[in-house]
Design a protein around this motif. Structure first.
Motif, PDB file in Angstrom:
ATOM      1  N   ARG A  28      36.125  29.304  40.801  1.00 23.24           N
ATOM      2  CA  ARG A  28      35.622  28.280  41.798  1.00 23.24           C
ATOM      3  C   ARG A  28      35.612  28.836  43.088  1.00 23.24           C
ATOM      4  NH1 ARG A  28      32.488  24.990  39.037  1.00 23.24           N
ATOM      5  NH2 ARG A  28      33.510  23.215  38.362  1.00 23.24           N
ATOM      6  N   ALA A  29      36.525  29.740  43.445  1.00 19.94           N
ATOM      7  CA  ALA A  29      36.647  30.439  44.784  1.00 19.94           C
ATOM      8  C   ALA A  29      35.355  31.422  44.750  1.00 19.94           C
ATOM      9  CB  ALA A  29      37.701  31.110  45.407  1.00 19.94           C
ATOM     10  N   VAL A  30      35.142  32.334  44.109  1.00 17.54           N
ATOM     11  CA  VAL A  30      33.887  32.990  43.713  1.00 17.54           C
ATOM     12  C   VAL A  30      32.723  32.328  43.876  1.00 17.54           C
ATOM     13  CG1 VAL A  30      32.883  34.922  42.257  1.00 17.54           C
ATOM     14  CG2 VAL A  30      35.344  35.042  42.658  1.00 17.54           C
ATOM     15  N   GLU A  31      32.774  31.485  42.970  1.00 16.63           N
ATOM     16  CA  GLU A  31      31.537  30.740  42.766  1.00 16.63           C
ATOM     17  C   GLU A  31      31.100  30.139  44.282  1.00 16.63           C
ATOM     18  OE1 GLU A  31      29.993  27.408  39.700  1.00 16.63           O
ATOM     19  OE2 GLU A  31      31.646  26.783  40.791  1.00 16.63           O
ATOM     20  N   ALA A  32      32.165  29.374  44.916  1.00 16.92           N
ATOM     21  CA  ALA A  32      31.798  28.682  46.244  1.00 16.92           C
ATOM     22  C   ALA A  32      31.252  29.531  47.256  1.00 16.92           C
ATOM     23  CB  ALA A  32      32.923  28.017  46.748  1.00 16.92           C
ATOM     24  N   GLU A  33      31.975  31.023  47.337  1.00 13.25           N
ATOM     25  CA  GLU A  33      31.474  31.916  48.117  1.00 13.25           C
ATOM     26  C   GLU A  33      30.057  32.185  48.022  1.00 13.25           C
ATOM     27  OE1 GLU A  33      33.809  35.298  47.754  1.00 13.25           O
ATOM     28  OE2 GLU A  33      35.670  34.199  48.530  1.00 13.25           O
ATOM     29  N   MET A  34      29.602  32.412  46.673  1.00  9.46           N
ATOM     30  CA  MET A  34      28.166  32.887  46.383  1.00  9.46           C
ATOM     31  C   MET A  34      27.373  31.669  46.732  1.00  9.46           C
ATOM     32  SD  MET A  34      28.618  35.046  42.962  1.00  9.46           S
ATOM     33  CE  MET A  34      27.161  35.756  42.885  1.00  9.46           C
ATOM     34  N   LEU A  35      27.673  30.614  46.378  1.00  3.82           N
ATOM     35  CA  LEU A  35      26.770  29.387  46.695  1.00  3.82           C
ATOM     36  C   LEU A  35      26.444  29.103  47.893  1.00  3.82           C
ATOM     37  CD1 LEU A  35      27.714  26.811  44.078  1.00  3.82           C
ATOM     38  CD2 LEU A  35      25.974  28.219  43.952  1.00  3.82           C
ATOM     39  N   SER A  36      27.488  29.372  48.726  1.00  2.00           N
ATOM     40  CA  SER A  36      27.440  29.199  50.058  1.00  2.00           C
ATOM     41  C   SER A  36      26.607  30.394  50.708  1.00  2.00           C
ATOM     42  CB  SER A  36      28.768  29.321  50.763  1.00  2.00           C
ATOM     43  OG  SER A  36      28.681  29.118  52.321  1.00  2.00           O
ATOM     44  N   GLU A  65      38.696  39.415  36.496  1.00  2.00           N
ATOM     45  CA  GLU A  65      37.946  40.206  37.600  1.00  2.00           C
ATOM     46  C   GLU A  65      36.875  39.607  38.383  1.00  2.00           C
ATOM     47  OE1 GLU A  65      36.614  43.814  35.785  1.00  2.00           O
ATOM     48  OE2 GLU A  65      38.331  44.133  34.762  1.00  2.00           O
ATOM     49  N   ARG A  66      36.797  39.554  39.635  1.00  2.00           N
ATOM     50  CA  ARG A  66      35.751  39.119  40.317  1.00  2.00           C
ATOM     51  C   ARG A  66      34.288  39.308  40.127  1.00  2.00           C
ATOM     52  NH1 ARG A  66      37.351  36.608  45.341  1.00  2.00           N
ATOM     53  NH2 ARG A  66      35.132  36.926  46.205  1.00  2.00           N
ATOM     54  N   ALA A  67      34.317  40.625  39.725  1.00  2.00           N
ATOM     55  CA  ALA A  67      33.003  41.186  39.521  1.00  2.00           C
ATOM     56  C   ALA A  67      32.427  40.539  38.298  1.00  2.00           C
ATOM     57  CB  ALA A  67      33.069  42.645  39.157  1.00  2.00           C
ATOM     58  N   VAL A  68      33.291  40.348  37.338  1.00  2.00           N
ATOM     59  CA  VAL A  68      32.756  39.443  35.939  1.00  2.00           C
ATOM     60  C   VAL A  68      32.276  38.060  36.406  1.00  2.00           C
ATOM     61  CG1 VAL A  68      33.360  38.527  33.944  1.00  2.00           C
ATOM     62  CG2 VAL A  68      33.984  40.827  34.607  1.00  2.00           C
ATOM     63  N   PHE A  69      33.302  37.387  37.272  1.00  2.00           N
ATOM     64  CA  PHE A  69      32.689  35.972  37.681  1.00  2.00           C
ATOM     65  C   PHE A  69      31.546  36.002  38.489  1.00  2.00           C
ATOM     66  CE2 PHE A  69      37.471  34.720  37.213  1.00  2.00           C
ATOM     67  CZ  PHE A  69      37.211  33.989  36.087  1.00  2.00           C
ATOM     68  N   GLU A  70      31.251  37.097  39.379  1.00  2.00           N
ATOM     69  CA  GLU A  70      29.861  37.255  40.178  1.00  2.00           C
ATOM     70  C   GLU A  70      28.871  37.246  39.112  1.00  2.00           C
ATOM     71  OE1 GLU A  70      31.122  40.429  42.782  1.00  2.00           O
ATOM     72  OE2 GLU A  70      32.361  39.336  44.222  1.00  2.00           O
ATOM     73  N   ARG A  71      28.979  38.184  38.339  1.00  2.00           N
ATOM     74  CA  ARG A  71      27.841  38.234  37.374  1.00  2.00           C
ATOM     75  C   ARG A  71      27.360  36.939  36.664  1.00  2.00           C
ATOM     76  NH1 ARG A  71      29.501  41.857  32.428  1.00  2.00           N
ATOM     77  NH2 ARG A  71      30.319  42.962  34.388  1.00  2.00           N
ATOM     78  N   ALA A  72      28.661  36.341  36.177  1.00  2.00           N
ATOM     79  CA  ALA A  72      28.314  34.925  35.607  1.00  2.00           C
ATOM     80  C   ALA A  72      27.600  34.045  36.378  1.00  2.00           C
ATOM     81  CB  ALA A  72      29.594  34.406  35.133  1.00  2.00           C
ATOM     82  N   VAL A  73      27.959  33.928  37.630  1.00  2.00           N
ATOM     83  CA  VAL A  73      27.283  33.064  38.829  1.00  2.00           C
ATOM     84  C   VAL A  73      25.843  33.568  39.234  1.00  2.00           C
ATOM     85  CG1 VAL A  73      27.120  32.474  41.311  1.00  2.00           C
ATOM     86  CG2 VAL A  73      29.456  32.469  40.005  1.00  2.00           C
ATOM     87  N   ARG A  74      25.699  34.963  39.108  1.00  2.00           N
ATOM     88  CA  ARG A  74      24.232  35.433  39.462  1.00  2.00           C
ATOM     89  C   ARG A  74      23.523  35.231  38.206  1.00  2.00           C
ATOM     90  NH1 ARG A  74      26.658  39.801  41.745  1.00  2.00           N
ATOM     91  NH2 ARG A  74      26.736  40.835  39.494  1.00  2.00           N
ATOM     92  N   CYS A  75      24.087  34.923  36.894  1.00  2.00           N
ATOM     93  CA  CYS A  75      23.114  34.893  35.795  1.00  2.00           C
ATOM     94  C   CYS A  75      22.824  33.318  35.657  1.00  2.00           C
ATOM     95  CB  CYS A  75      23.990  35.109  34.463  1.00  2.00           C
ATOM     96  SG  CYS A  75      23.829  37.191  34.305  1.00  2.00           S
ATOM     97  N   GLY A  76      23.467  32.607  36.267  1.00  2.00           N
ATOM     98  CA  GLY A  76      23.185  30.922  36.191  1.00  2.00           C
ATOM     99  C   GLY A  76      23.921  30.250  34.942  1.00  2.00           C
ATOM    100  N   VAL A  77      24.851  30.874  34.401  1.00  2.00           N
ATOM    101  CA  VAL A  77      25.609  30.270  33.216  1.00  2.00           C
ATOM    102  C   VAL A  77      25.885  28.824  33.621  1.00  2.00           C
ATOM    103  CG1 VAL A  77      27.831  31.212  33.470  1.00  2.00           C
ATOM    104  CG2 VAL A  77      27.025  30.917  31.334  1.00  2.00           C
TER     105      VAL A  77
END
Length: 240
Positions: free
Chosen positions: A229-237, A205-217
């Motif tokens: 990695r795709a979700v992370e790259a979008e959020m970092l960009s 689920e993308r939403a779970v990965f988005e939460r992980a990135v927002r939390c800074g794990v």
């Protein structure tokens, strides 16, 4: 925000049979930083990489793993259940698996049924100990690891310890969260306490990965590496 380290759960288990040399090589091809593996002991004391208490799910054999001799385990086909192209893939002995990790990838050893001291020594002999760590769902193994091999880095689950303070008090090195207990506040508290933060998530689920990135794990123990990695790259960009 920074990119998280990737731990391939049981190797590249979506592309190859889990806990095999094929899944290890797949994890390396995916660019993983660490491979997660499970350790069990044969009836005659040989350490292997295998998850279940029995061999039925991932091999062509039958019976409880700990009741089988190494000579029997070495003959099992651990690949055909996943795909005919993996026919003949074996249940790897731990020493062979670790030899294949040397200079290529870090190791997270989840001990199902084995002496943690033996696992630690096998990692140390190969120069892998410094970048490796361990965990067990068996409380007695966790206690033995802490008491007898204190230089073997240990992970604890937030689900088990209930607080960052408890993880620190247990001299843990890594604190793993799950999707239902991770929060930005807990991740930051763990970092301030000197713990490496990790999240396990077997889903997609993308939403779970988005939460992980927002939390800074800092570390992700996952199956769906490309999606994360795709979700992370979008959020970092987007954050630049």
């Amino acid at each position: 925000m920074q990119k998280a380290a990737i731990i391939c759960h049981r190797g590249a288990c979506l592309d190859a049979p889990e806990n095999t040399l094929a899944s290890l090589n797949g994890a390396i091809e995916l660019g993983a930083d660490v491979v997660e593996l499970d350790v069990r002991t044969s009836r005659d004391g040989v350490l292997y990489v295998h998850h279940d208490e029995t061999v039925e799910r991932t091999t062509d054999g039958h019976g409880r793993f700990g009741e089988l001799l190494a000579s029997e385990i070495d003959l099992l086909d651990a690949g055909s259940w996943f795909g005919t192209q993996f026919s003949g893939e074996r249940v790897p002995r731990l020493d062979v698996f670790l030899d294949a990790c040397m200079g290529r990838i870090g190791v997270y050893a989840e001990i199902k049924d084995a002496d943690p001291g033996r696992v630690r020594d096998m990692l140390a002999r190969r120069g892998l100990l410094e970048k490796s760590w361990t965990f067990s769902f068996d409380q007695s193994i966790r206690a033995e690891t802490r008491a007898k091999v204190p230089d073997f880095r240990r992970m604890v689950l937030f689900e088990h310890v209930g607080s960052v303070a408890r993880a620190v008090a247990l001299d843990a090195h890594i604190l793993e969260f799950h999707e239902d207990d991770i929060t930005p506040g807990l991740v930051q508290e763990a970092k301030r306490g000197g713990l490496v933060t990790q999240m396990f998530y077997g889903g997609a689920e993308r939403a779970v990965f988005e939460r992980a990135v927002r939390c800074g794990v800092e570390q992700m123990n996952i199956d769906h590496v490309a999606l994360f990695r795709a979700v992370e790259a979008e959020m970092l960009s987007a954050a630049v």
